[in-house]
Write a protein that holds these residues in place. Structure first.
Motif, mmCIF file in Angstrom:
data_model
loop_
_atom_site.group_PDB
_atom_site.id
_atom_site.type_symbol
_atom_site.label_atom_id
_atom_site.label_comp_id
_atom_site.label_asym_id
_atom_site.label_seq_id
_atom_site.Cartn_x
_atom_site.Cartn_y
_atom_site.Cartn_z
ATOM 1 N N ASN A 135 -6.288 5.332 -10.880
ATOM 2 C CA ASN A 135 -5.064 4.687 -10.409
ATOM 3 C C ASN A 135 -5.271 3.173 -10.457
ATOM 4 O OD1 ASN A 135 -4.120 3.844 -7.101
ATOM 5 N ND2 ASN A 135 -2.754 3.772 -8.853
ATOM 6 N N GLY A 136 -4.446 2.486 -11.260
ATOM 7 C CA GLY A 136 -4.559 1.041 -11.357
ATOM 8 C C GLY A 136 -4.353 0.576 -12.787
ATOM 9 N N ILE A 162 -0.709 -5.996 -3.684
ATOM 10 C CA ILE A 162 -1.840 -5.245 -4.235
ATOM 11 C C ILE A 162 -3.066 -5.571 -3.393
ATOM 12 C CG2 ILE A 162 -3.287 -4.845 -6.258
ATOM 13 C CD1 ILE A 162 -0.979 -5.660 -8.014
ATOM 14 N N ARG A 187 -4.566 -1.092 -4.380
ATOM 15 C CA ARG A 187 -3.407 -0.465 -4.999
ATOM 16 C C ARG A 187 -2.146 -1.157 -4.508
ATOM 17 N NH1 ARG A 187 -0.257 3.582 -2.810
ATOM 18 N NH2 ARG A 187 -0.278 4.716 -4.783
ATOM 19 N N PRO A 245 -7.266 -3.272 -10.498
ATOM 20 C CA PRO A 245 -7.336 -2.179 -9.516
ATOM 21 C C PRO A 245 -8.001 -0.948 -10.119
ATOM 22 C CG PRO A 245 -5.191 -3.225 -9.446
ATOM 23 C CD PRO A 245 -5.892 -3.788 -10.642
ATOM 24 N N GLY A 280 -7.246 1.614 -1.300
ATOM 25 C CA GLY A 280 -6.842 2.308 -2.511
ATOM 26 C C GLY A 280 -6.942 3.815 -2.386
ATOM 27 N N MET A 326 2.473 2.705 -8.619
ATOM 28 C CA MET A 326 1.204 3.108 -9.219
ATOM 29 C C MET A 326 1.040 4.615 -9.107
ATOM 30 S SD MET A 326 -1.295 0.032 -7.855
ATOM 31 C CE MET A 326 -2.581 0.300 -9.070
ATOM 32 N N ASN A 348 -9.102 2.319 -8.579
ATOM 33 C CA ASN A 348 -9.280 3.521 -7.757
ATOM 34 C C ASN A 348 -9.476 4.709 -8.688
ATOM 35 O OD1 ASN A 348 -8.349 2.093 -5.220
ATOM 36 N ND2 ASN A 348 -6.520 1.919 -6.496
#
Length: 297
Positions: A108-109, A200, A193, A175, A204, A1, A177
């Motif tokens: 992020n995700g 996962i 994350r 996810p 995160g 990620m 973040n």
């Protein structure tokens, strides 16, 4: 990620302190080789540098280091493409104007079904690229637009209320973040994350607060070089993974922290608007409970 990083400082500081260490996350042969970006807040505007290429291959990093750019707010992102082509339009952070100032966002995700959420919103903010991250940013700004449309600066509790509902909706999609800055504050949302073992799960994001006068070289081994800026300098950092051996504190699942002037001024989990759970992080107050709280000077 993808990898996220941000900095909030009390005094303007040179913003080249984390580039080498953070760029190593995007080194060829690793996972995150699909682009990088840096957003330096400069008053109401943002200096944005980004490329759809591995960070360690870029001559731009040397240029940025040579510019000695001072800033109090920085957001950075290294991309591992999960959706959308490896193009400049899909490279983060993303920056848009709202209320006469630049807002920046990095995620992020992955957010399954975000296209439907964006389709139900108005058409004022439209993505330039194809990523779910940029769609999420457009959706966030749509929700913020009413707060900023009359030309006044909304109080922090109003901003937090909008952001908290947005974060809740994004967690339902995957996810989520993210880092978001509006020139006054950095808002960090930690969720889940992909961890080193492939699962996962939280955390995160991780948080670190420090005063440079305590130990200016504490993060040097991680390639982080922050000029002290005087005895009163403070910094607060958020990152996808700890960047040094210092005591980084993990954010809880769904936790939102607010950074300003180099410190955490608010932190709360979805089930609590007023309690901070992270050991070692000093939260001076719960901003959502103070309707008079205004942006820092």
């Amino acid at each position: 990620m993808c990898e996220l990083f941000c900095l909030s400082s009390c005094l303007p500081t040179r913003a080249t302190f984390s580039l080498k260490a953070f760029a190593a996350h995007g080194a060829p042969g690793g996972r995150n080789v699909d682009g990088w970006g840096l957003a330096f807040h400069d008053g109401r505007d943002v200096r944005l540098y980004k490329e759809p290429e591995p960070a360690t291959d870029s001559s731009w990093l040397g240029f940025i280091q040579g510019r000695h750019l001072p800033t109090r707010i920085l957001i950075s992102h290294i991309r591992h493409a999960l959706g959308g082509g490896v193009t400049l339009a899909n490279t983060q952070p993303f920056v848009r104007e709202l209320g006469g100032r630049a807002h920046a966002f990095a995620h992020n995700g992955f957010l399954n079904g975000i296209q439907g959420e964006v389709g139900r919103s108005s058409a004022r903010f439209r993505p330039v690229g194809e990523t779910d991250s940029e769609m999420a940013f457009c959706l966030l700004l749509e929700r913020f637009s009413r707060l900023w449309e009359n030309g006044s600066t909304p109080a922090l509790p109003l901003r937090l209320a909008v952001l908290a509902k947005f974060a809740e909706d994004m967690r339902a999609l995957g996810p989520a973040n993210f880092l978001y800055s509006d020139g006054d504050f950095i808002f960090g949302h930690g969720h889940r994350r992909t961890q080193a073992n492939g699962t996962i799960e939280p955390p995160g994001l991780w948080c670190l607060q420090r005063e440079c006068a305590v130990d200016p070289g504490a993060m040097a081994s991680a390639g982080v070089n922050v000029e002290p800026g005087g005895e009163t300098q403070r910094i607060a950092l958020l990152a996808s993974v700890p960047l040094s051996s210092e005591r980084w504190c993990p954010l809880g699942e769904g936790e939102i922290v607010v950074l300003a002037d180099g410190r955490v001024i608010s932190s709360g989990l979805p089930s609590s608007r007023s309690q901070t759970h992270m050991a070692g992080i000093t939260s001076t107050m719960s901003a959502v409970d103070d309707p008079m709280l205004t942006p820092p000077a």
